[in-house]
Design a protein around this motif. Structure first.
Motif, PDB file in Angstrom:
ATOM      1  N   VAL A  21       0.834  -1.050  -0.090  1.00 23.88           N
ATOM      2  CA  VAL A  21      -0.150  -0.055   0.011  1.00 23.88           C
ATOM      3  C   VAL A  21       1.048   1.338   0.037  1.00 23.88           C
ATOM      4  CG1 VAL A  21      -1.698   1.172   1.370  1.00 23.88           C
ATOM      5  CG2 VAL A  21      -1.867  -1.260   1.274  1.00 23.88           C
ATOM      6  N   PRO A  22       0.457   2.354  -0.706  1.00 28.82           N
ATOM      7  CA  PRO A  22       1.292   3.455  -0.939  1.00 28.82           C
ATOM      8  C   PRO A  22       1.318   4.148   0.651  1.00 28.82           C
ATOM      9  CG  PRO A  22       0.003   3.440  -2.970  1.00 28.82           C
ATOM     10  CD  PRO A  22      -0.268   2.248  -1.897  1.00 28.82           C
ATOM     11  N   VAL A  23       2.261   4.683   1.063  1.00 27.97           N
ATOM     12  CA  VAL A  23       2.508   5.261   2.162  1.00 27.97           C
ATOM     13  C   VAL A  23       3.086   6.753   2.098  1.00 27.97           C
ATOM     14  CG1 VAL A  23       3.579   5.283   4.595  1.00 27.97           C
ATOM     15  CG2 VAL A  23       3.291   3.276   3.343  1.00 27.97           C
ATOM     16  N   ILE A  24       2.278   7.736   2.672  1.00 27.96           N
ATOM     17  CA  ILE A  24       2.989   9.005   2.517  1.00 27.96           C
ATOM     18  C   ILE A  24       3.968   9.099   3.529  1.00 27.96           C
ATOM     19  CG2 ILE A  24       2.283  11.472   2.815  1.00 27.96           C
ATOM     20  CD1 ILE A  24      -0.753  10.629   1.857  1.00 27.96           C
ATOM     21  N   LEU A  25       5.091   9.670   3.217  1.00 32.23           N
ATOM     22  CA  LEU A  25       6.152  10.072   4.006  1.00 32.23           C
ATOM     23  C   LEU A  25       6.326  11.459   4.267  1.00 32.23           C
ATOM     24  CD1 LEU A  25       9.156   7.872   2.581  1.00 32.23           C
ATOM     25  CD2 LEU A  25       7.123   7.256   4.084  1.00 32.23           C
TER      26      LEU A  25
ATOM     27  N   THR B 106       3.860  13.630  15.144  1.00 26.66           N
ATOM     28  CA  THR B 106       4.150  13.781  16.316  1.00 26.66           C
ATOM     29  C   THR B 106       5.596  13.775  16.137  1.00 26.66           C
ATOM     30  OG1 THR B 106       4.233  11.148  15.841  1.00 26.66           O
ATOM     31  CG2 THR B 106       2.302  11.957  17.156  1.00 26.66           C
ATOM     32  N   LYS B 107       6.128  13.997  17.297  1.00 27.93           N
ATOM     33  CA  LYS B 107       7.606  14.304  17.672  1.00 27.93           C
ATOM     34  C   LYS B 107       8.201  13.170  17.310  1.00 27.93           C
ATOM     35  CE  LYS B 107      10.715  16.679  20.667  1.00 27.93           C
ATOM     36  NZ  LYS B 107      10.667  17.617  21.801  1.00 27.93           N
ATOM     37  N   PRO B 108       9.300  13.040  16.413  1.00 27.01           N
ATOM     38  CA  PRO B 108       9.946  11.761  16.123  1.00 27.01           C
ATOM     39  C   PRO B 108      10.618  11.065  17.252  1.00 27.01           C
ATOM     40  CG  PRO B 108      10.715  13.213  14.551  1.00 27.01           C
ATOM     41  CD  PRO B 108       9.824  14.080  15.491  1.00 27.01           C
ATOM     42  N   SER B 109      10.679   9.710  17.734  1.00 29.16           N
ATOM     43  CA  SER B 109      11.227   9.393  18.726  1.00 29.16           C
ATOM     44  C   SER B 109      11.853   8.175  18.658  1.00 29.16           C
ATOM     45  CB  SER B 109      10.100   9.040  19.934  1.00 29.16           C
ATOM     46  OG  SER B 109       9.233   7.869  19.496  1.00 29.16           O
ATOM     47  N   GLN B 110      12.435   7.480  19.607  1.00 35.31           N
ATOM     48  CA  GLN B 110      13.186   6.101  19.327  1.00 35.31           C
ATOM     49  C   GLN B 110      12.220   5.115  18.647  1.00 35.31           C
ATOM     50  OE1 GLN B 110      16.126   6.504  19.089  1.00 35.31           O
ATOM     51  NE2 GLN B 110      17.139   5.690  20.819  1.00 35.31           N
ATOM     52  N   ASP B 111      10.940   5.142  19.254  1.00 38.18           N
ATOM     53  CA  ASP B 111      10.037   4.027  18.565  1.00 38.18           C
ATOM     54  C   ASP B 111       9.452   4.601  17.485  1.00 38.18           C
ATOM     55  OD1 ASP B 111      10.475   3.575  21.460  1.00 38.18           O
ATOM     56  OD2 ASP B 111       8.470   4.382  21.687  1.00 38.18           O
ATOM     57  N   LEU B 112       9.195   5.903  17.194  1.00 43.92           N
ATOM     58  CA  LEU B 112       8.738   6.342  15.778  1.00 43.92           C
ATOM     59  C   LEU B 112       9.711   7.138  14.971  1.00 43.92           C
ATOM     60  CD1 LEU B 112       5.615   5.937  15.138  1.00 43.92           C
ATOM     61  CD2 LEU B 112       5.243   7.795  16.081  1.00 43.92           C
ATOM     62  N   ARG B 113      10.320   6.481  14.263  1.00 44.85           N
ATOM     63  CA  ARG B 113      11.099   7.205  13.325  1.00 44.85           C
ATOM     64  C   ARG B 113      10.490   7.476  11.893  1.00 44.85           C
ATOM     65  NH1 ARG B 113      16.901   6.708  14.827  1.00 44.85           N
ATOM     66  NH2 ARG B 113      16.952   5.217  16.551  1.00 44.85           N
ATOM     67  N   PRO B 114      10.494   8.571  11.442  1.00 42.57           N
ATOM     68  CA  PRO B 114      10.058   8.810  10.116  1.00 42.57           C
ATOM     69  C   PRO B 114      10.742   8.183   9.019  1.00 42.57           C
ATOM     70  CG  PRO B 114      11.112  10.740  10.766  1.00 42.57           C
ATOM     71  CD  PRO B 114      11.177   9.785  11.918  1.00 42.57           C
ATOM     72  N   LYS B 115       9.971   7.454   7.961  1.00 42.64           N
ATOM     73  CA  LYS B 115      10.700   6.705   7.082  1.00 42.64           C
ATOM     74  C   LYS B 115      11.758   7.815   5.881  1.00 42.64           C
ATOM     75  CE  LYS B 115       9.198   2.974   4.899  1.00 42.64           C
ATOM     76  NZ  LYS B 115       8.401   2.361   4.024  1.00 42.64           N
ATOM     77  N   ALA B 116      11.180   8.874   5.813  1.00 41.06           N
ATOM     78  CA  ALA B 116      11.970   9.706   4.945  1.00 41.06           C
ATOM     79  C   ALA B 116      13.014  10.453   5.943  1.00 41.06           C
ATOM     80  CB  ALA B 116      11.156  11.056   4.472  1.00 41.06           C
ATOM     81  N   PRO B 117      14.462  10.003   5.760  1.00 38.62           N
ATOM     82  CA  PRO B 117      15.358  10.352   6.598  1.00 38.62           C
ATOM     83  C   PRO B 117      15.480  12.018   6.955  1.00 38.62           C
ATOM     84  CG  PRO B 117      16.218   8.812   5.053  1.00 38.62           C
ATOM     85  CD  PRO B 117      14.822   9.152   4.581  1.00 38.62           C
ATOM     86  N   GLY B 118      14.996  12.712   6.024  1.00 38.29           N
ATOM     87  CA  GLY B 118      14.968  14.197   6.297  1.00 38.29           C
ATOM     88  C   GLY B 118      13.821  14.896   7.491  1.00 38.29           C
TER      89      GLY B 118
END
Ligand code: TXA
Ligand code: MG
Length: 351
Positions: free
Chosen positions: A192-196, A221-233
């Motif tokens: 499924v396409p995912v919006i990053l 949400t604020k990026p955290s250890q458990d929730l890292r955005p998939k777009a590195p930037g």
């Protein structure tokens, strides 16, 4: 290095000027140019050296990958390993335009371009000046936003000049960027396409074309250890002005009165205050500088003004900025994502 500043007309891009910009790109140099989202800093996306120089000019961490910009669909095939069906449908619907898609990369794309990833981000911009320059270069053009890393993306050539003058070969002025927020990024490598990264092409618009689309939960949400955005930037708190930005939630009256109270307190402490207001409320704030983003129901106007206003607060030496908030749906999602980043996710409930 001396940075050459030229103007190219979006209505009728002058061929000899387009050729001059393209020549620099072919020779491994860097050219900033307008797109319909924000200004991009272009370099040969297949040339490791040019891409390294992009990271250096921006002061950008080298693990934060670049987007490759193309000027016709046929330029996609050589840079990707496969074109998933969802990607085909999305490009038929939204290219050229403010949509970036993530594909498995082909071997010709250097790891420098992709920040070491096995995938590559590709976008086909609709801005006539961007299209003309990319086409004349005959290359996929790596193009991050043309700001210094950490600053809001540039929506005017003057913003690029402020950040990158002396560090790149050329800045092409093609007027104000129409959307003012960076493109939507969608990962099409999975089921499924995912919006990053949310942008002008919304989840709803894509769902009308391909069915279900997910949103990376790390977006709001604020990026955290458990929730890292998939777009590195997206993990960096960028788009942030020097001022301390706070988002204020609540009913209109509660927000106005709370913001005025906080501006008063800040003023007593000797701070210069700013408010990001809307046309409906701008006359009601007591701050040193009040900037209206536009009419509340004209989200595209609000998106187009956001980065310009954040830069203006810096220019005016404002210390604290309070901002109204917008519904986190449709185009509002992109606006709130950028506002949250500018505020380092700091928010206040006025009720
Ligand atoms: O509207 C735009 O997209 C502008 C204009 C100039 O085209 N460009 C832009 O590029 O915003 P940049 O580099 O500032 O942002 C690209 C984002 C970054 O957050 C990066 O981490 C993400 O795209 N990205 C690039 N390649 C990726 C990949 N292979 N996988 C996941 N995210 C990727
Ligand atoms: Mg950027």
């Amino acid at each position: 290095m001396e940075t050459k500043l030229i103007k190219i007309s979006p209505e009728n891009p002058e061929p000899q000027l387009v050729e001059e910009a393209a020549r620099i790109l072919k020779d491994g140099g860097l050219v900033a140019f307008p797109t319909e989202t924000v200004y991009g800093l272009g370099g040969n996306g297949l040339d490791s050296e040019a891409c390294k120089n992009i990271y250096i000019a921006k002061g950008r961490p080298s693990d934060n990958p670049l987007i490759l910009h193309i000027s016709q669909i046929s330029e996609l095939r050589p840079i990707v390993r496969e074109i998933p069906l969802a990607a085909q449908m999305l490009m038929d619907a939204f290219w050229p335009g403010p949509l970036t898609m993530i594909f498995p990369k082909s071997h010709i794309v250097p790891l420098t371009t992709t920040g070491g990833l096995d995938t590559v981000a590709v976008r086909f911009p609709s801005h006539p000046v961007a299209m003309a320059i990319i086409r004349a270069s005959g290359l996929p053009i790596a193009g991050p936003s043309a700001n210094s890393s950490g600053k809001p993306s540039p929506t005017r050539a003057s913003h690029v000049e402020f950040d990158l003058s002396g560090k790149i070969d050329m800045i092409v002025d093609g007027g104000a960027a129409e959307w003012g927020l960076e493109s939507t990024i969608v990962d099409v490598t999975g089921e499924v396409p995912v919006i990053l990264r949310p942008g002008a092409i919304t989840k709803e618009m894509m769902e009308a074309v391909v069915g279900e689309v997910f949103i990376d939960p790390a977006i709001l949400t604020k990026p955290s250890q458990d929730l890292r955005p998939k777009a590195p930037g997206m993990k960096y708190t960028h788009y942030s002005p020097k001022a301390k930005v706070t988002l204020v939630r609540g009913s209109r009256e509660a927000v106005i009165s709370k913001v005025n109270q906080m501006c008063h307190t800040d003023g007593v402490e000797g701070k210069r205050t700013g408010v990001l207001a809307t046309e409906e409320t701008k006359g009601r704030y007591q701050a040193d500088v009040v900037l209206s983003l536009g009419k509340r129901d004209k989200l595209e106007e609000i998106g187009a003004n956001l980065f310009k206003h954040l830069r203006k607060f810096d220019f005016l030496g404002i210390d604290t900025v309070y901002s109204e908030v917008f519904p986190e749906e449709g185009e509002g999602l992109a606006i709130m994502n950028r506002l949250n980043k500018a505020a380092g996710y700091r928010q206040f409930d006025a009720e």
